[in-house]
Scaffold this motif. Structure first.
Motif, PDB file in Angstrom:
ATOM      1  N   ALA A  85      27.869  38.929  31.635  1.00 21.63           N
ATOM      2  CA  ALA A  85      29.247  38.516  31.414  1.00 21.63           C
ATOM      3  C   ALA A  85      29.627  38.593  29.933  1.00 21.63           C
ATOM      4  N   GLN A  86      28.817  39.338  29.179  1.00 19.05           N
ATOM      5  CA  GLN A  86      29.052  39.562  27.746  1.00 19.05           C
ATOM      6  C   GLN A  86      28.959  38.286  26.925  1.00 19.05           C
ATOM      7  N   ARG A  87      28.106  37.381  27.393  1.00 23.93           N
ATOM      8  CA  ARG A  87      27.840  36.172  26.623  1.00 23.93           C
ATOM      9  C   ARG A  87      27.207  36.585  25.295  1.00 23.93           C
ATOM     10  N   GLY A  88      27.831  36.206  24.205  1.00 19.84           N
ATOM     11  CA  GLY A  88      27.334  36.588  22.891  1.00 19.84           C
ATOM     12  C   GLY A  88      27.731  37.985  22.471  1.00 19.84           C
ATOM     13  N   MET A  89      28.454  38.710  23.321  1.00 16.25           N
ATOM     14  CA  MET A  89      28.970  40.038  22.985  1.00 16.25           C
ATOM     15  C   MET A  89      30.435  40.126  23.421  1.00 16.25           C
ATOM     16  N   GLY A  90      31.207  39.138  23.007  1.00 14.45           N
ATOM     17  CA  GLY A  90      32.626  39.103  23.317  1.00 14.45           C
ATOM     18  C   GLY A  90      33.079  37.821  23.981  1.00 14.45           C
ATOM     19  N   MET A  91      32.199  37.200  24.775  1.00 17.55           N
ATOM     20  CA  MET A  91      32.537  35.946  25.452  1.00 17.55           C
ATOM     21  C   MET A  91      32.018  34.771  24.635  1.00 17.55           C
ATOM     22  N   ASP A  92      32.944  33.918  24.182  1.00 19.24           N
ATOM     23  CA  ASP A  92      32.544  32.734  23.426  1.00 19.24           C
ATOM     24  C   ASP A  92      32.259  31.579  24.381  1.00 19.24           C
ATOM     25  N   TRP A  93      31.766  30.470  23.845  1.00 20.84           N
ATOM     26  CA  TRP A  93      31.384  29.345  24.681  1.00 20.84           C
ATOM     27  C   TRP A  93      32.577  28.711  25.397  1.00 20.84           C
ATOM     28  N   PRO A  94      33.718  28.426  24.746  1.00 25.46           N
ATOM     29  CA  PRO A  94      34.827  27.819  25.498  1.00 25.46           C
ATOM     30  C   PRO A  94      35.281  28.671  26.682  1.00 25.46           C
ATOM     31  N   THR A  95      35.352  29.989  26.494  1.00 25.31           N
ATOM     32  CA  THR A  95      35.752  30.863  27.592  1.00 25.31           C
ATOM     33  C   THR A  95      34.674  30.913  28.666  1.00 25.31           C
ATOM     34  N   SER A  96      33.409  30.878  28.246  1.00 28.48           N
ATOM     35  CA  SER A  96      32.307  30.866  29.210  1.00 28.48           C
ATOM     36  C   SER A  96      32.330  29.599  30.056  1.00 28.48           C
ATOM     37  N   LEU A  97      32.627  28.466  29.453  1.00 25.17           N
ATOM     38  CA  LEU A  97      32.696  27.213  30.207  1.00 25.17           C
ATOM     39  C   LEU A  97      33.850  27.255  31.209  1.00 25.17           C
ATOM     40  N   GLU A  98      34.966  27.846  30.821  1.00 22.95           N
ATOM     41  CA  GLU A  98      36.075  28.001  31.751  1.00 22.95           C
ATOM     42  C   GLU A  98      35.676  28.917  32.914  1.00 22.95           C
ATOM     43  N   LEU A  99      34.907  29.956  32.609  1.00 28.23           N
ATOM     44  CA  LEU A  99      34.397  30.844  33.649  1.00 28.23           C
ATOM     45  C   LEU A  99      33.503  30.074  34.615  1.00 28.23           C
ATOM     46  N   VAL A 100      32.628  29.248  34.095  1.00 31.11           N
ATOM     47  CA  VAL A 100      31.752  28.436  34.939  1.00 31.11           C
ATOM     48  C   VAL A 100      32.587  27.519  35.823  1.00 31.11           C
ATOM     49  N   ARG A 101      33.573  26.872  35.247  1.00 30.70           N
ATOM     50  CA  ARG A 101      34.419  25.953  36.019  1.00 30.70           C
ATOM     51  C   ARG A 101      35.111  26.673  37.172  1.00 30.70           C
ATOM     52  N   ARG A 102      35.700  27.820  36.864  1.00 33.61           N
ATOM     53  CA  ARG A 102      36.432  28.558  37.896  1.00 33.61           C
ATOM     54  C   ARG A 102      35.489  29.096  38.974  1.00 33.61           C
ATOM     55  N   SER A 103      34.319  29.540  38.573  1.00 36.32           N
ATOM     56  CA  SER A 103      33.353  30.063  39.539  1.00 36.32           C
ATOM     57  C   SER A 103      32.860  28.955  40.466  1.00 36.32           C
ATOM     58  N   LEU A 104      32.552  27.794  39.919  1.00 32.72           N
ATOM     59  CA  LEU A 104      32.104  26.672  40.739  1.00 32.72           C
ATOM     60  C   LEU A 104      33.207  26.223  41.698  1.00 32.72           C
ATOM     61  N   ASP A 105      34.440  26.203  41.232  1.00 31.18           N
ATOM     62  CA  ASP A 105      35.555  25.834  42.098  1.00 31.18           C
ATOM     63  C   ASP A 105      35.681  26.822  43.264  1.00 31.18           C
ATOM     64  N   ALA A 106      35.584  28.122  42.956  1.00 36.74           N
ATOM     65  CA  ALA A 106      35.710  29.140  44.002  1.00 36.74           C
ATOM     66  C   ALA A 106      34.561  29.070  44.994  1.00 36.74           C
ATOM     67  N   ALA A 107      33.360  28.755  44.516  1.00 36.89           N
ATOM     68  CA  ALA A 107      32.177  28.713  45.382  1.00 36.89           C
ATOM     69  C   ALA A 107      32.283  27.611  46.425  1.00 36.89           C
ATOM     70  N   ARG A 108      33.026  26.563  46.129  1.00 41.57           N
ATOM     71  CA  ARG A 108      33.145  25.458  47.086  1.00 41.57           C
ATOM     72  C   ARG A 108      33.840  25.887  48.374  1.00 41.57           C
ATOM     73  N   ASP A 109      34.580  26.982  48.313  1.00 42.56           N
ATOM     74  CA  ASP A 109      35.282  27.475  49.499  1.00 42.56           C
ATOM     75  C   ASP A 109      34.466  28.504  50.274  1.00 42.56           C
ATOM     76  N   VAL A 110      33.235  28.786  49.825  1.00 41.20           N
ATOM     77  CA  VAL A 110      32.397  29.808  50.450  1.00 41.20           C
ATOM     78  C   VAL A 110      31.106  29.154  50.932  1.00 41.20           C
ATOM     79  N   PRO A 111      30.943  28.969  52.220  1.00 41.19           N
ATOM     80  CA  PRO A 111      29.724  28.313  52.720  1.00 41.19           C
ATOM     81  C   PRO A 111      28.454  29.038  52.248  1.00 41.19           C
ATOM     82  N   GLY A 112      27.543  28.268  51.679  1.00 44.25           N
ATOM     83  CA  GLY A 112      26.263  28.816  51.259  1.00 44.25           C
ATOM     84  C   GLY A 112      26.276  29.567  49.949  1.00 44.25           C
TER      85      GLY A 112
END
Length: 395
Positions: A85-112
């Protein structure tokens, strides 16, 4: 009639290439894999954002999350906010944390749906790290933020730690502190210097056998807090040697994008079943997701020949995508997503689409076709012609 186009060949000459156009294999639905398989997932840049591409990070969140939903539907887990996800090559920590938040939110709607998220120290610039305590505080900050969201951790290798550590004892101190605090078992992350030159000498030495001893000692001291370790050394013998020495219940997640097929298949040797094979946490699975899913399904059914028949042809493509300088592999991963219609453009965070040459991308196109990985051959050919035209190649 075969699709044809002119591609750069040896010496810069143009050669007519005819696509084989074989449809990708379709994974069977509902198959439970016999290996845990994470795909490290890429991010999709927002090409319409008015930013300075080399300095600022703009993400197309909807398309980025849609790709994760695609991976989950194929039965693959998502290793979030990693180097793919280009961590350390374009993606900074605040944007990475937002990515984590959005991914976890989306995963809750997908069983397993499986998600594990990269926890590092990248908000601490290596040159600003003075002591091991600085590194510990940086890890703890990211740990707290991800765990607050309910996320599972992948403890990423730290450039800052590699810079300030004086030897193995400093690594032991940092990981002892971090692992003792983890709320649930984590995946450790050993990334070789071919992926990130700033990580040379990780675990306190350039001797890989000695480094392995240090890592294994840390894992043994905290075995209940370690789900597994992902190593990306592109050395299958080192991976096999390490997985045979892991404590009971601790998994080896292959990060070897050169030898993943045989490492996942396994050799059956080990003190317990999980040590005779490798599970997977791979960047290449982003680019070959349908084939990876189909192959893992065949492996779960005991069809080892079909597993290799599907996954084997993808290995030459992966070796090309991850060719030196290996850290630029992200360009090939995003290029594949564009060719296959998962995003509308070939633009990357940080302008990283410029890190590979046109001949490199042309060979990638050939290898993807040969491995039956072009999901829509007409679209892929049309987009390849567009890229060629941008480089002054017509016809």
């Amino acid at each position: 009639m075969a699709l044809t186009l002119k591609l750069p060949g040896a010496g810069g000459t143009l050669e007519t290439y005819a696509l084989c156009g074989t449809a990708p294999v379709k994974p069977a639905a509902g198959v439970k894999f016999s290996r845990i398989a994470f795909s490290a997932a890429h991010v999709v840049a927002d090409p319409l954002a008015a930013v300075n591409p080399w300095l600022d990070c703009a993400v197309d969140w909807d398309t980025t999350i849609a790709y994760r939903q695609h991976l989950w539907k194929l039965g693959l887990g998502v290793a979030e906010a990693m180097d793919t996800a280009q961590r350390g090559m374009g993606m900074d920590w605040p944007t990475s944390l937002e990515l984590v938040r959005r991914s976890l939110d989306a995963a809750r709607d997908v069983p397993g749906a499986l998600v594990a998220s990269g926890c590092g120290t990248d908000h601490l610039a290596p040159e600003n790290a003075r002591t091991v305590d600085d590194v510990i505080r940086a890890y703890e900050e990211q740990m707290a933020a991800i765990e607050k969201l309910g996320g599972r951790l992948i403890v990423m290798a730290s450039r800052a730690l590699a810079r300030v550590a004086q030897g193995p004892a400093d690594y032991e101190r940092v990981y002892d502190r971090i692992l003792s605090q983890a709320k649930q078992p984590v995946i450790l992350h050993w990334l070789g210097e071919m992926f990130d030159p700033a990580l040379a000498g990780y675990w306190g030495t350039r001797d890989l056998d000695a480094a392995m001893d240090t890592a294994l000692g840390i894992i043994a001291a905290h075995a209940s807090k370690v789900d597994g370790i992902k190593i990306s050394l592109l050395d299958k013998d080192k991976e096999i040697a390490m997985r045979r020495r892991l404590p009971a219940g601790v998994r080896m997640y292959t990060g070897d994008d050169f030898n993943y097929a045989e490492l996942i298949a396994g050799d059956g040797f080990g003190r317990e079943p999980v040590h005779g094979k490798s599970d997977a946490l791979l960047g290449i699975f982003d680019a070959i997701a349908p084939a990876a899913s189909a192959a893992l399904g065949e492996l779960a059914r005991g069809n080892i020949e079909k597993f290799h028949a599907i996954l084997g042809p993808t290995v030459p493509l992966s070796r090309h995508i991850f060719a030196a300088p290996t850290r630029f592999y992200k360009t090939g991963v995003v290029f594949m997503a564009w060719l296959n219609g998962h995003q509308k453009h070939f633009t990357m965070v940080g302008g990283q689409q410029s890190t590979r040459s046109l001949p490199h991308l042309a060979q990638l196109f050939r290898l993807a076709d040969a491995a039956h990985l072009l999901e829509q051959p007409e679209l892929a050919a049309r987009r390849m012609k567009t890229l060629l035209a941008l480089h002054g190649v017509e016809g």
